[in-house]
Design a protein around this motif. Structure first.
Motif, short mmCIF file in Angstrom:
data_model
loop_
_atom_site.label_atom_id
_atom_site.label_comp_id
_atom_site.label_asym_id
_atom_site.label_seq_id
_atom_site.Cartn_x
_atom_site.Cartn_y
_atom_site.Cartn_z
N MET A 1 -33.99 18.05 53.95
CA MET A 1 -35.00 19.01 54.41
C MET A 1 -34.39 19.91 55.49
O MET A 1 -33.74 19.45 56.41
CB MET A 1 -36.22 18.28 54.98
N THR A 2 -34.55 21.21 55.34
CA THR A 2 -34.13 22.18 56.34
C THR A 2 -35.32 22.54 57.22
O THR A 2 -36.34 23.01 56.71
CB THR A 2 -33.56 23.45 55.69
N ASP A 3 -35.20 22.32 58.52
CA ASP A 3 -36.26 22.67 59.46
C ASP A 3 -35.88 23.95 60.20
O ASP A 3 -34.86 24.01 60.89
CB ASP A 3 -36.47 21.54 60.48
N LEU A 4 -36.71 24.98 60.03
CA LEU A 4 -36.50 26.27 60.65
C LEU A 4 -37.59 26.53 61.66
O LEU A 4 -38.78 26.35 61.36
CB LEU A 4 -36.51 27.37 59.58
N VAL A 5 -37.21 26.95 62.87
CA VAL A 5 -38.19 27.35 63.88
C VAL A 5 -38.06 28.86 64.07
O VAL A 5 -36.98 29.37 64.35
CB VAL A 5 -37.96 26.63 65.23
N ILE A 6 -39.17 29.57 63.87
CA ILE A 6 -39.16 31.03 64.02
C ILE A 6 -40.03 31.42 65.21
O ILE A 6 -41.16 30.95 65.35
CB ILE A 6 -39.62 31.74 62.74
N PHE A 7 -39.48 32.26 66.07
CA PHE A 7 -40.20 32.76 67.25
C PHE A 7 -40.63 34.20 66.93
O PHE A 7 -39.82 35.13 66.96
CB PHE A 7 -39.30 32.71 68.48
N SER A 8 -41.91 34.36 66.64
CA SER A 8 -42.41 35.62 66.08
C SER A 8 -43.10 36.48 67.14
O SER A 8 -43.70 35.98 68.09
CB SER A 8 -43.40 35.30 64.96
N ARG B 1 -39.66 29.51 47.24
CA ARG B 1 -38.43 29.33 46.45
C ARG B 1 -37.68 28.05 46.79
O ARG B 1 -36.94 27.52 45.96
CB ARG B 1 -37.49 30.52 46.68
N ASP B 2 -37.85 27.56 48.01
CA ASP B 2 -37.06 26.42 48.48
C ASP B 2 -37.99 25.30 48.91
O ASP B 2 -38.57 25.32 49.99
CB ASP B 2 -36.17 26.85 49.65
N ALA B 3 -38.12 24.28 48.04
CA ALA B 3 -39.02 23.16 48.32
C ALA B 3 -38.52 22.28 49.44
O ALA B 3 -39.26 21.41 49.95
CB ALA B 3 -39.22 22.33 47.05
N ASP B 4 -37.26 22.46 49.86
CA ASP B 4 -36.69 21.66 50.94
C ASP B 4 -36.76 22.37 52.29
O ASP B 4 -36.19 21.89 53.27
CB ASP B 4 -35.23 21.31 50.62
N LEU B 5 -37.43 23.51 52.34
CA LEU B 5 -37.55 24.26 53.59
C LEU B 5 -38.89 23.94 54.25
O LEU B 5 -39.94 23.92 53.61
CB LEU B 5 -37.46 25.76 53.32
N ARG B 6 -38.82 23.71 55.57
CA ARG B 6 -40.02 23.51 56.38
C ARG B 6 -39.92 24.41 57.59
O ARG B 6 -38.85 24.56 58.18
CB ARG B 6 -40.14 22.04 56.80
N VAL B 7 -41.04 25.04 57.96
CA VAL B 7 -41.02 26.07 59.01
C VAL B 7 -42.04 25.75 60.10
O VAL B 7 -43.20 25.46 59.80
CB VAL B 7 -41.32 27.46 58.42
N LEU B 8 -41.58 25.81 61.35
CA LEU B 8 -42.50 25.84 62.49
C LEU B 8 -42.54 27.27 62.97
O LEU B 8 -41.53 27.81 63.46
CB LEU B 8 -42.03 24.91 63.61
#
Length: 382
Positions: free
Chosen positions: A1-8, A29-36
C-alpha cells in the motif's frame, strides 16, 4: 500500500479543482494507493475576530466512493503564523494525531499549500511540490510576502520533484529547478459535453456566465459591474457561479448592481449545465504578473462545451486568440463584446483539441512514482 499525504490549498468538497481531479483519477486506477487529504486549517483566531465564533476544524473523515482509501483531514489552527515556530509545531502535532487515527504512514508528501514548507524541511519523507499559482507575485503584506519567499526556497531545494501547472510558472522557475515538470490542467471532456438541463436558477433571457472562485487576485470587479450594467439595458444578466472570496464591500457592490447575479458555489457535477446554457462565457480577469502565472481550469471547461468566449488578454486564453469562438479584448471593449455576443445567440461548436484529465493523471502518477521511489516511509517530524 502506498500512503500519500497531500497538503491542499482547497478543501475536499463539492467544488472540484485540480487536486480533486488528479487524486480521483489516481485512486480509481491504483487500488494500492491511499490518500490523506489535508485541507486548509480552520483559523480559530481569525474566525473570532470576524465574529463567527470559535470552531475547531472538522478533523478526520472518510470520503465515500473510494473503499476507505481517501481520508480528509481539516486541522485546527490555534495560533497565527506570527507566533513563529510554535504555530507550525502545533499544526504538525495535530497532523501526527490524524495520521495515527487514520493508520497512515506516508511514503510521499504532495505539497500544494506552501505554508507546510517547514514540515518538508524537517521530514525525511520524499516530497513533491505542485505549483498552481505564483504567490510571490500576489499582492500581499510585506511580512506575508517574506514568508512566502522563504517557504518557496525550502520547497524548491528540498522537494524531490517540482510540477508547474502553467508554462508561465515553468519558465519563471526553470532557472532554479531545471528539472521542473509542466503538467497543465484539463477537463473531463465527456462529462462536460453530455447534454444537461438548463439550471432553474440561471436567469431568464440572455446570459454571460463566469464560473470560478470570485477573488480580487483574479476577478476585475469593476469590469464585472460595468458589464452587468450594460447587459441590464438589453434584458440580459452577468451570472457568477463559484465560491466567493471577495471582500464584503465588493460582494455588496455586485449584489446591488443591476444585471449581475451572484449564485455562489455549485457542485462540480452541476457546472456543465451552467456553461452549456450560457449565451457567452466570460473571463473578466485582471491582467498582471500573478494572473500570468495561472493555467485557468475554466479555459478547458469553457472550450469543452463549445460556447462563445469573451476574455481579457490573460494567460491561457491570449495564447489561443485565433481560436474559433474566442474573443480576446482589453477591458475598454470587454463589456461591448459581451453584449454583442449575448445578442448573437451563436450555435454551439465542437472543439477537438481539448485535453482530458485522464492524460494528466498518467503524467502525474509517473512523477509520483519517481518521488515515492526516492525514499522510505516516514513519520511526521515534531
Amino acid at each position: 500500500m502506498t500512503d500519500l499525504v497531500i497538503f491542499s490549498l482547497e478543501p475536499w468538497d463539492a467544488v472540484w479543482r485540480r487536486n480533486q481531479y488528479l487524486i480521483d483519477g489516481m485512486l480509481r486506477r491504483d487500488a494500492d494507493l491511499r490518500v490523506l487529504f489535508v485541507e486548509p486549517p480552520r483559523d480559530v483566531l481569525y474566525e473570532l475576530r470576524s465574529g463567527r465564533g470559535a470552531r475547531r476544524g472538522s478533523g478526520v473523515r472518510t470520503v465515500g466512493g473510494y473503499d476507505g482509501r481517501l481520508i480528509a483531514f481539516q486541522p485546527t489552527k490555534w495560533l497565527p503564523r506570527t507566533a513563529g515556530p510554535l504555530a507550525d509545531t502545533l499544526l504538525r502535532s495535530t497532523l501526527r494525531r490524524a495520521l495515527r487515527k487514520a493508520n497512515v504512514t506516508p511514503n510521499a508528501l504532495w505539497v500544494n499549500d506552501p505554508s507546510w514548507a517547514m514540515l518538508v524541511a524537517r521530514s525525511e519523507t520524499p516530497a513533491l511540490y505542485d505549483m498552481t499559482d505564483d504567490w510571490l507575485e500576489a499582492d500581499r503584506p510585506a511580512r506575508e510576502h517574506d514568508r512566502l519567499v522563504a517557504n518557496e526556497r525550502i520547497l524548491m531545494s528540498r522537494c524531490a520533484a517540482v510540477v508547474a501547472c502553467s508554462s508561465g510558472l515553468e519558465a519563471s522557475r526553470r532557472g532554479i529547478r531545471p528539472d521542473i515538470r509542466l503538467i497543465p490542467n484539463a477537463v473531463d471532456v465527456a462529462r462536460y459535453r453530455r447534454p444537461a438541463t438548463r439550471p432553474a436558477d440561471l436567469a431568464p433571457g440572455g446570459t454571460a456566465v463566469y464560473v470560478g472562485t470570485l477573488h480580487e487576485d483574479r476577478l476585475d470587479v469593476e469590469l464585472v459591474i460595468e458589464t452587468g450594467q450594460r447587459l441590464a439595458t438589453v434584458g440580459a444578466t452577468c451570472v457568477l457561479v463559484g465560491p466567493n472570496a471577495l471582500s464584503a464591500e465588493n460582494t455588496s457592490r455586485l449584489h446591488e448592481t443591476p444585471g449581475v447575479a451572484v449564485l455562489g458555489p455549485r457542485p462540480y457535477a452541476e457546472i456543465p449545465a451552467y456553461l452549456q446554457h450560457a449565451d457567452v462565457l466570460i473571463v473578466p480577469h485582471v491582467v498582471d504578473e500573478f494572473t500570468n502565472s495561472l493555467d485557468p481550469l475554466k479555459l478547458y471547461e469553457y472550450r469543452a462545451v463549445g460556447r462563445p468566449i469573451v476574455s481579457t488578454p490573460v494567460a491561457g486564453f491570449r495564447e489561443r486568440k485565433d481560436a474559433a469562438g474566442l474573443t480576446i479584448c482589453d477591458r475598454d471593449t470587454f463589456s461591448e463584446n459581451v453584449v454583442t455576443g449575448v445578442a448573437a445567440r451563436a450555435a454551439t461548436m465542437t472543439v477537438d483539441d481539448v485535453p482530458d484529465w485522464a492524460d494528466r493523471v498518467d503524467a502525474y502518477a509517473e512523477v509520483l512514482r519517481m518521488v515515492r521511489d526516492r525514499g522510505a516511509s516516514g513519520s511526521i517530524p515534531r
